[in-house]
Design a protein around this motif. Structure first.
Motif, mmCIF file in Angstrom:
data_model
loop_
_atom_site.group_PDB
_atom_site.id
_atom_site.type_symbol
_atom_site.label_atom_id
_atom_site.label_comp_id
_atom_site.label_asym_id
_atom_site.label_seq_id
_atom_site.Cartn_x
_atom_site.Cartn_y
_atom_site.Cartn_z
ATOM 1 N N UNK A 151 10.116 -2.884 -9.451
ATOM 2 C CA UNK A 151 9.225 -1.749 -9.148
ATOM 3 C C UNK A 151 8.124 -2.177 -8.178
ATOM 4 N N UNK A 152 7.539 -3.329 -8.474
ATOM 5 C CA UNK A 152 6.429 -3.815 -7.632
ATOM 6 C C UNK A 152 6.926 -4.105 -6.213
ATOM 7 N N UNK A 153 8.096 -4.755 -6.143
ATOM 8 C CA UNK A 153 8.664 -5.075 -4.828
ATOM 9 C C UNK A 153 8.979 -3.808 -4.046
ATOM 10 N N UNK A 154 9.550 -2.839 -4.768
ATOM 11 C CA UNK A 154 9.923 -1.580 -4.121
ATOM 12 C C UNK A 154 8.692 -0.874 -3.547
ATOM 13 N N UNK A 155 7.621 -0.841 -4.350
ATOM 14 C CA UNK A 155 6.395 -0.158 -3.901
ATOM 15 C C UNK A 155 5.790 -0.919 -2.714
ATOM 16 N N UNK A 156 5.764 -2.253 -2.803
ATOM 17 C CA UNK A 156 5.195 -3.049 -1.695
ATOM 18 C C UNK A 156 6.012 -2.851 -0.418
ATOM 19 N N UNK A 157 7.338 -2.848 -0.583
ATOM 20 C CA UNK A 157 8.198 -2.647 0.593
ATOM 21 C C UNK A 157 7.932 -1.265 1.185
ATOM 22 N N UNK A 158 7.874 -0.264 0.315
ATOM 23 C CA UNK A 158 7.660 1.102 0.790
ATOM 24 C C UNK A 158 6.318 1.211 1.517
ATOM 25 N N UNK A 159 5.288 0.617 0.924
ATOM 26 C CA UNK A 159 3.937 0.719 1.490
ATOM 27 C C UNK A 159 3.744 -0.146 2.728
ATOM 28 N N UNK A 160 4.685 -1.055 2.945
ATOM 29 C CA UNK A 160 4.578 -1.918 4.128
ATOM 30 C C UNK A 160 3.389 -2.861 4.064
ATOM 31 N N UNK A 161 2.903 -3.107 2.808
ATOM 32 C CA UNK A 161 1.723 -3.957 2.656
ATOM 33 C C UNK A 161 2.049 -5.380 3.100
ATOM 34 N N UNK A 162 1.185 -5.954 3.924
ATOM 35 C CA UNK A 162 1.343 -7.334 4.415
ATOM 36 C C UNK A 162 2.736 -7.602 4.984
#
Ligand SMILES: Cc1cc2nc3c(=O)[nH]c(=O)nc-3n(C[C@H](O)[C@H](O)[C@H](O)COP(=O)(O)OP(=O)(O)OC[C@H]3O[C@@H](n4cnc5c(N)ncnc54)[C@H](O)[C@@H]3O)c2cc1C
Length: 408
Positions: A372-383
């Motif tokens: 879930x965390x990876x998916x959200x980070x990927x989606x948000x394009x964070x860093x």
């Protein structure tokens, strides 16, 4: 008699895509000041039907462009996703998951910044038709004809540039969204007291391929909820039925059902979804933002408008320098570059999560907090998380899942 004007670059539409194109280009080439014009049918600040959620990638791009958020924004640090399988709590983050702005103010701020850098903005100028002549583009408007060496179609989902220069408007990749703003008491509203946004995918149970959302926001500095529902339509999976969007929104968020009909000023608008088989350039025209197509999964479009603007500015700069391949390479970058790859993956995900076997995919997501965390980070394009290869994602997922507390 209406005036005729000639520019190096004409930009059709002054939303985030058109204004980001101008900003990236003018920051790189200040000498182009006064030689780039945007033609906009409205006048800023103009109303725009949008929830105004900026993912971290969009916020980072704005910083890079030197554009501050002048208007008050609401940051959310936590999120909840109700799915047909279970409710997933995203968990509180140290950095915002989303920054919610009002589009009239946000777009007006972008327009001011672009004009400061040398964009000529023609407002109250509706484009009626676009045609390619021997060595220039002619844009016919309510204020007369404008001529450019090239034109950028940044005029949204029903783009006139797309219709006239790219063989018409296909309607098989159009999402639609409906929204309403409701004044709330922030102390009695979870979205404000816990600084979080909420999503509900249970409309999938009733045959609607999409989700409902609830975002905290400020309108004239007063706390509101922006509530809405998005439906994605794709010719590759049949819709089982298309229930009323409003009915599904009411079911997801009873706060909507509780309000008197006079308080419900519903607004709807289409969102063109990206299709990797499309073309995004001719020898004198480029498409950006909604005119090109944005995120099919969630209907998020502002970050793509900004990223398309970046790519378009690079192509325009090279084309004005005499590179004959600049626009062909733009087309290629849009389809196969990092932004195109991300949008294709979102299209792939949309067909899985909104298709007939959606429960299976939600079950997989529900299995692991790390996923879930990876998916959200990927989606948000964070860093730069959205630039990771599949192999890097798998390595991170496995190492995260092996850590104590990794799997849920
Ligand atoms: C209900 C809803 C909620 C959304 N929520 C979000 C969200 O939370 N986060 C997010 O990232 N995205 C969201 N989106 C998507 C987002 O609004 C778009 O992707 C984004 O606005 C695209 O920017 P753009 O510049 O390409 O197009 P637009 O913002 O549509 O700008 C196009 C401009 O062209 C002008 N124009 C159009 N036709 C003409 C013409 N003939 N002549 C002259 N000018 C013309 C328009 O007036 C407009 O100013 C939402 C969309 C909807 C419908």
């Amino acid at each position: 008699m209406a005036a005729s004007r000639t520019y190096d670059v004409l930009i059709a539409g002054a939303g985030p895509a058109g204004l980001a194109t101008a900003l990236f280009l003018l920051r790189e080439r200040p000498a182009l000041a006064g030689r780039i014009a945007a033609l906009e049918k409205a006048c800023h600040p103009r109303p725009k039907i949008c929830a105004g959620g900026l993912i971290p990638k969009a916020v980072a791009t704005l910083k890079e462009l030197g554009v501050g958020l002048d208007a008050p924004a609401v940051e959310v640090f936590d999120g909840e996703a109700r799915t047909p399988v279970k409710t997933i709590n995203l968990g509180r983050r140290a950095e915002p998951l989303c920054t919610i702005v009002r589009r009239d103010q946000f777009d007006a701020g972008l327009a001011r910044a672009a004009c400061r850098h040398g964009l000529t903005l023609h407002e109250a100028t509706s484009i009626l038709g676009v045609r390619a002549e021997a060595d220039r583009i002619c844009v016919e408007t309510t204020q007369g004809c404008f001529y450019g060496k090239v034109v950028v179609g940044a005029d949204g989902s029903a783009s006139r540039v797309r219709r006239d220069l790219f063989g018409g408007l296909r309607k098989d990749h159009i999402g639609r969204a409906l929204m309403v703003d409701l004044p709330v008491d922030p102390s009695a509203t979870d979205e404000f007291s816990n600084q979080r946004y909420r999503f509900d995918f249970n409309c999938l149970n009733n045959g609607l391929s999409g989700y409902s959302w609830s975002f905290p926001c400020l309108i004239d500095e007063r706390p509101h909820l922006n509530l809405g529902i998005y439906q994605y339509r794709d010719r590759r999976f049949a819709q089982r039925c298309t229930p009323g969007l409003f009915e599904e929104l009411r079911k997801a968020f009873p706060v909507v059902a509780d309000r008197a009909p006079t308080q419900l000023a519903l607004k709807a608008f289409p969102i063109r979804a990206f299709d990797g088989n499309d073309h995004f350039a001719t020898d004198r025209a480029l498409l950006v933002g909604d005119a090109a197509g944005v995120d099919p999964l969630m209907g998020e479009g502002i970050s793509y408008a900004l990223e398309h603007g970046r790519l378009a500015a690079e192509a325009l700069r090279r084309s004005l320098d005499g590179d004959p391949d600049a626009f062909a390479q733009y087309d290629d970058a849009m389809r196969r570059g990092a932004v195109g790859v991300k949008l294709r993956r979102l299209g792939f995900a949309a067909r899985r999560f909104y298709g007939p076997r959606h429960r299976l995919y939600f079950r997989l997501v529900a299995l692991s907090r790390t996923a879930q965390r990876l998916g959200v980070d990927w989606y948000n394009g964070a860093d730069g998380a959205d630039r990771m290869s599949i192999a890097q994602v798998v390595v991170r997922w496995v190492s995260g899942a092996l850590r104590p507390g990794g799997a849920s």
